[in-house]
Design an enzyme around this catalytic site. Structure first.
Site, PDB file in Angstrom:
ATOM      1  N   SER A 114       4.921  22.356 -19.728  1.00  0.00           N
ATOM      2  CA  SER A 114       6.321  23.517 -19.354  1.00  0.00           C
ATOM      3  C   SER A 114       6.742  22.158 -19.333  1.00  0.00           C
ATOM      4  CB  SER A 114       5.546  24.081 -17.665  1.00  0.00           C
ATOM      5  OG  SER A 114       4.941  22.913 -17.478  1.00  0.00           O
ATOM      6  N   CYS A 115       8.487  22.743 -20.093  1.00  0.00           N
ATOM      7  CA  CYS A 115       9.779  21.486 -19.674  1.00  0.00           C
ATOM      8  C   CYS A 115      10.079  21.605 -17.729  1.00  0.00           C
ATOM      9  CB  CYS A 115      10.206  22.448 -20.688  1.00  0.00           C
ATOM     10  SG  CYS A 115      10.400  23.639 -20.969  1.00  0.00           S
ATOM     11  N   VAL A 116      10.463  21.011 -17.636  1.00  0.00           N
ATOM     12  CA  VAL A 116      11.168  21.398 -15.975  1.00  0.00           C
ATOM     13  C   VAL A 116      12.472  22.514 -16.146  1.00  0.00           C
ATOM     14  CG1 VAL A 116      10.316  19.513 -14.663  1.00  0.00           C
ATOM     15  CG2 VAL A 116      12.009  19.262 -16.800  1.00  0.00           C
TER      16      VAL A 116
END
Ligand SMILES: Cc1cc2nc3c(=O)[nH]c(=O)nc-3n(C[C@H](O)[C@H](O)[C@H](O)COP(=O)(O)OP(=O)(O)OC[C@H]3O[C@@H](n4cnc5c(N)ncnc54)[C@H](O)[C@@H]3O)c2cc1C
Lengths: 100, 409
Positions: free
Chosen positions: A98-100
């Protein structure tokens, strides 16, 4: 990098146990990875795995829930705990990030 | 006259209006910007309102004050974009034609997406702090609260400013300690992520800090619904967590106008080339900020860095040249950790937040992934910088591209 043998094939896996080369994957391999996770694969599982392999980019639980194959609850029932992580592992694709 | 239309006069749209008006000939280019609201909110300030650190007047100013003369400012709801016809339709039917379009309509919270969230307890014992209304209602609640179970939950990924809920629980720890009732307040952080944060090093540092402050983390919790009667949140796999007060980051979504235009993904974010920041589908549309689907934080700092890239590539496109600027996903977030301290993380598409020093010329250094007073001060002065430098599109002493200087691998 570690190696593991599934269905008679020796495969490279990451430290978390995800296949390095997803093209080496087949249904027999899937069944054995699933067994390690305590899951017996059914046709429904395979339908989800197929969707996941075909839609790897930007995959989220929400997207799988909208796929028409399972809803989110059903996805959790099939792959209890962490459905996206588990199903990705069994589908032989990269660990979801998951990208921030 | 050639036309540029900017949708949204928030952080990104305002920066672009200022940059472009300075650069483009007024006789040749007409610039129009549209927003439905007259008030510009300093959103990072919402975090401080529940604790009485900021008041409403500290976070609002008039949008018009930040739009330069020579830019046409329209206050109206954007109904729809027709990208095939190069036009935007506003509510009431007004049509804006464009040669180039910049979409900066941001993201917003959508509590309606979770069953039970926006019901009888909404803004009574269930609060968001991503809107001014939610932050103010929570302020009122906290002022006289006697203690109990405080649950901070994140409903869905991605959400803007991914460190804000962490900062919130750190500040809550300080607030209730100072109020003398920390022993009566149980703080629990419930997240769909596998840990406190997404990237390993930052997760470790922040996880330890949470532990130190006696804040419980419940990971891998994916919210299905809220039970108002029993005051519980429920996950898809049947987990239940009781609360006395629930603070929540509801599902974040791009604007409905994007959905109406058929231009978004399942959360209304616009498919955008992560390097050029141009729409994947349309050559004369750029997407700036939270409205895009690029894989980095939805944060003001990202908008600021990205605005340089959008500006450069738009100027190239105007002249019919190949775009030459590439965005690296640079994000830089101050993290309030309570008791006058703060931390800072600096990262991009490729590099996760690392420890070290952040050498900000003239002001720094700030400690990366460290907990210091100087970092807290950085967050405090950021509000001034936001209103006075950032929105006006002026240069800051920070490069758009992330630098490895000072970072420990
Ligand atoms: C609690 C909180 C804390 C934060 N803390 C930080 C922080 O510490 N550091 C940081 O870098 N960032 C922080 N952020 C994030 C930052 O505020 C946003 O990422 C940034 O403002 C995004 O800019 P934008 O231009 O993409 O969108 P916005 O600034 O949100 O602007 C979007 C604009 O579009 C308008 N609009 C949308 N749809 C329509 C329509 N249909 N018709 C007309 N107008 C429309 C809206 O009215 C709005 O003005 C925080 C955010 C919150 C909520």
């Amino acid at each position: 990098m570690a190696q593991k043998t599934y269905a008679g094939v020796t495969l490279e896996v990451t430290e978390d146990g995800y296949l390095v080369d997803s093209t080496k994957w087949n249904e027999e391999i899937a069944k054995e990875i699933a067994k390690e996770e305590g899951i017996e694969l059914t046709d429904k599982h395979f339908a989800v795995l197929k969707y996941i392999r075909e839609n790897q980019a930007g995959l989220t639980i929400r997207k799988v829930g909208k796929s028409g194959i399972v809803d989110i609850k059903g996805f959790y029932d099939l792959f209890p705990g962490g459905p996206l992580k588990l199903s990705s592992k069994i589908a032989g694709i990269n660990k979801p990030t998951s990208c921030v | 006259m050639k036309k540029i239309v900017i949708l949204g006069a928030g952080t990104g749209g305002t920066i672009m209006a200022n940059k472009l008006r300075k650069a483009l000939d007024r006789e040749e280019w007409e610039i129009t910007i549209v927003d439905k609201h007259k008030t510009h909110y300093y959103q990072p300030g919402f975090l401080f309102i529940p604790f009485g650190i900021y008041k409403k007047q500290d976070v609002i100013k008039s949008k018009a004050d930040f739009i330069p003369s020579g830019v046409k400012l329209i206050f109206n709801e954007i109904d729809k974009i027709e990208p095939e016809n190069n036009k935007v339709i506003l509510e009431g039917g007004q049509i804006l034609n464009y040669d180039f379009l910049i979409i900066a309509t941001g993201t917003h919270v959508s509590p309606e997406d979770t069953p039970g969230l926006k019901e009888e307890l909404w803004h009574k014992e269930i609060f968001d702090f991503y809107t001014i209304e939610g932050a103010l209602a929570l302020r009122e609640f906290f002022e006289t609260w006697q203690g109990g179970r405080l649950v901070m939950n994140i409903a869905e990924l991605p959400f803007k400013c991914p460190v804000a809920p962490l900062e919130f629980v750190f500040l809550a720890d300080e607030y209730f300690t100072k109020a003398g009732i920390r022993n009566k307040v149980d703080i629990t952080y419930v997240t769909p992520l596998p840990g406190a944060f997404t990237k390993p090093k930052a997760t470790k540092m922040l996880g330890e800090l949470l532990k130190e402050k006696n804040i419980t983390v419940i990971p891998d919790f994916y919210l299905e619904s809220v039970d108002n009667k029993e005051k519980k949140i429920k996950s898809y796999d049947g987990k239940e967590i009781p609360f006395d007060v629930l603070t929540i980051v509801p599902v974040n979504k791009g604007d409905d106008a994007i959905e109406r235009s058929g231009m978004g993904d399942d959360l209304n974010y616009i498919p955008t080339d992560k390097q050029t920041l141009r729409s994947e589908k349309y050559e004369n549309i750029f997407v700036l900020g939270d409205a895009s689907n690029i894989p980095t934080s939805k944060a003001g700092s990202v908008v600021h860095f990205a605005s340089d890239v959008v500006f450069d590539n738009l100027m190239c496109s105007i002249k019919g040249r190949r775009m030459r600027a590439h965005f690296d996903g640079h994000a830089n977030c101050y993290i309030e950790t309570g008791f006058g301290k703060g931390s800072i993380i600096d990262f991009n598409y490729e590099t996760e937040p690392l420890a070290g020093n952040y050498p900000l010329p003239g002001i720094g250094p700030f400690g990366l992934l460290q907990n210091t007073k100087m970092n807290h001060y950085g967050k405090v002065i950021f509000r001034w910088i936001y209103w006075h430098i950032l929105l006006k599109g002026k240069e800051l002493p920070v490069e758009s591209e992330m630098s490895m200087a000072g970072k420990k691998k």
